[in-house]
Motif scaffolding. Structure first.
Motif, mmCIF file in Angstrom:
data_model
loop_
_atom_site.group_PDB
_atom_site.id
_atom_site.type_symbol
_atom_site.label_atom_id
_atom_site.label_comp_id
_atom_site.label_asym_id
_atom_site.label_seq_id
_atom_site.Cartn_x
_atom_site.Cartn_y
_atom_site.Cartn_z
ATOM 1 N N ASP A 111 -48.176 -35.630 42.906
ATOM 2 C CA ASP A 111 -49.067 -36.916 42.295
ATOM 3 C C ASP A 111 -49.554 -36.872 41.300
ATOM 4 O O ASP A 111 -50.217 -37.413 40.470
ATOM 5 C CB ASP A 111 -50.093 -36.520 43.764
ATOM 6 N N MET A 112 -49.616 -35.016 40.646
ATOM 7 C CA MET A 112 -50.181 -34.838 39.189
ATOM 8 C C MET A 112 -49.346 -35.295 38.543
ATOM 9 O O MET A 112 -49.432 -34.941 37.100
ATOM 10 C CB MET A 112 -50.235 -33.169 39.632
ATOM 11 N N LEU A 115 -50.250 -39.271 37.947
ATOM 12 C CA LEU A 115 -50.972 -38.955 37.453
ATOM 13 C C LEU A 115 -51.135 -38.834 36.043
ATOM 14 O O LEU A 115 -51.502 -39.855 34.620
ATOM 15 C CB LEU A 115 -52.078 -38.028 37.905
ATOM 16 N N GLU A 119 -51.614 -41.480 33.034
ATOM 17 C CA GLU A 119 -52.530 -40.831 31.981
ATOM 18 C C GLU A 119 -52.654 -40.672 30.597
ATOM 19 O O GLU A 119 -53.278 -41.242 29.719
ATOM 20 C CB GLU A 119 -53.906 -40.593 32.564
ATOM 21 N N ILE A 124 -54.234 -31.596 32.793
ATOM 22 C CA ILE A 124 -54.841 -32.026 34.056
ATOM 23 C C ILE A 124 -55.649 -30.880 34.247
ATOM 24 O O ILE A 124 -54.790 -29.460 34.049
ATOM 25 C CB ILE A 124 -53.461 -32.495 35.022
ATOM 26 N N LEU A 126 -58.226 -29.732 37.673
ATOM 27 C CA LEU A 126 -57.929 -29.234 39.061
ATOM 28 C C LEU A 126 -59.911 -29.223 38.999
ATOM 29 O O LEU A 126 -60.458 -28.678 38.765
ATOM 30 C CB LEU A 126 -57.179 -28.258 39.236
ATOM 31 N N THR A 175 -58.921 -35.256 34.481
ATOM 32 C CA THR A 175 -59.227 -34.602 36.707
ATOM 33 C C THR A 175 -58.471 -34.763 37.156
ATOM 34 O O THR A 175 -58.405 -36.286 37.789
ATOM 35 C CB THR A 175 -60.574 -35.030 36.725
ATOM 36 N N TYR A 176 -57.902 -33.770 38.202
ATOM 37 C CA TYR A 176 -56.942 -34.617 39.293
ATOM 38 C C TYR A 176 -57.906 -34.128 40.515
ATOM 39 O O TYR A 176 -58.521 -32.007 40.545
ATOM 40 C CB TYR A 176 -55.943 -33.468 39.924
ATOM 41 N N GLN A 177 -58.907 -34.162 41.718
ATOM 42 C CA GLN A 177 -59.678 -34.035 42.403
ATOM 43 C C GLN A 177 -58.280 -33.325 43.793
ATOM 44 O O GLN A 177 -57.417 -34.069 44.190
ATOM 45 C CB GLN A 177 -59.906 -35.568 42.574
#
Length: 240
Positions: A111-112, A115, A119, A124, A126, A175-177
Motif C-alpha cells: 500500500d505504501m 501511495l 503522490e 512517507i 507513518l 502520510t500513511y495511516q
C-alpha cells in the motif's frame, strides 16, 4: 516507477552477534527478510547491503548461495552504503528495510509503494503506532542524495533517513495511516536480543510460513501474552 528495497545487514550486532543468519523455522532470519520483501508488489529489486568487513563475508556468501543481489560498503556510514548501493540501480524510490525485522509487514508496504507512486513525494511518514519490527521506510532517491549531502552528524549517517524526520520542513511528505488492525505499539517483533529471538522463534513455529500476514502475527501475540511477554522488558537502544 523504479522502486528498490535495500535491506541493511551485518553480523556484528553488539547484543546478538550473527543474528540475521540464525535459524528461523525451516530456514533462517535473512530468508524471511528476503521473501517478504520480494512479495512487495511494485518493488523491482531486493538488495542486501552489508559491510566490507571480513566478518560480513558470511552474508556475501549467503547471498551468492541464495542468488540474492548484494552490495558491500561502509560499516558505520550506513547512509553512504545505501547511496552507493542505490546508485547502481538508478531508482526513483528507495525502500529501507532492516534485516532484524523478519516479520516486516509486506502487505502494508504494498500500500505504501502504491501511495508513493501516486503522490510522488520525498518521503512517507507513518501515522499510528506499529509494533516494533514491522515498518519499512520509503524515500525518493533525490531526497536520499540530499540527506547524504547535508546529514553529517553520526546519527544521520547511522540511521539513513533520520535527517528527514529531524528536519521535516525540508522535505515534501505524504502520510500513511496505519490500519487499526496493526496498531499494537506494546508488541516487539524485532530481533536484537536473545529474548527477541525466543519470541520470533515461537511465531515461526506457530505459522511455519515466511509469508504469514503481520496481522496474524499480531493477533497470535495478543492471544498468547506469555509469548508476547518474553521480550516486553527489552529497551530499544536510543538514537545518539
Amino acid at each position: 516507477m523504479n522502486t528498490i528495497a535495500i535491506i541493511q545487514a551485518r553480523m556484528g550486532s553488539s547484543r546478538l552477534p550473527g543474528k540475521i543468519l540464525k535459524p528461523l523455522g525451516n530456514v533462517d532470519v535473512l530468508t524471511y527478510d528476503i521473501e517478504r520483501c520480494r512479495a512487495i508488489q511494485g518493488v523491482t529489486e531486493v538488495i542486501v547491503a552489508t559491510s566490507s568487513l571480513p566478518q560480513d563475508d558470511a552474508i556475501a556468501a549467503w547471498c551468492e548461495a541464495h542468488q540474492v543481489a548484494y552490495f558491500r560498503g561502509s560499516e558505520d556510514d550506513v547512509l553512504d552504503r545505501y547511496v552507493q548501493c542505490a546508485k547502481m540501480y538508478k531508482p526513483d524510490y528507495v525502500m529501507r528495510v532492516t534485516s532484524d525485522c523478519p516479520f516486516v509487514d509486506y502487505e502494508m508496504a504494498i500500500d505504501m509503494v502504491e501511495l508513493m507512486h501516486k503522490e510522488q513525494k520525498d518521503i512517507i511518514l507513518l501515522d499510528g503506532e506499529l509494533p516494533r519490527g514491522l515498518a519499512v521506510e520509503i524515500i525518493s532517491y533525490p531526497a536520499l542524495l540530499r540527506i547524504h549531502e547535508v546529514g553529517l552528524e553520526p546519527r544521520h549517517r547511522e540511521h539513513v533517513t533520520y535527517y528527514a524526520y529531524e528536519f521535516k520542513e525540508q522535505f515534501e511528505a505524504i502520510t500513511y495511516q496505519i490500519p487499526n488492525n496493526r496498531q499494537a505499539h506494546e508488541l516487539r517483533i524485532t530481533l536484537d536480543t536473545e529474548e527477541d529471538y525466543q519470541l520470533i522463534t515461537e511465531v515461526a513455529k506457530q505459522f511455519n510460513n515466511p509469508l504469514v500476514s503481520s496481522v496474524e502475527v499480531i493477533e497470535f501475540l495478543k492471544a498468547n501474552p506469555q509469548i508476547a511477554n518474553l521480550n516486553a522488558h527489552i529497551e530499544q537502544k536510543p538514537v545518539i
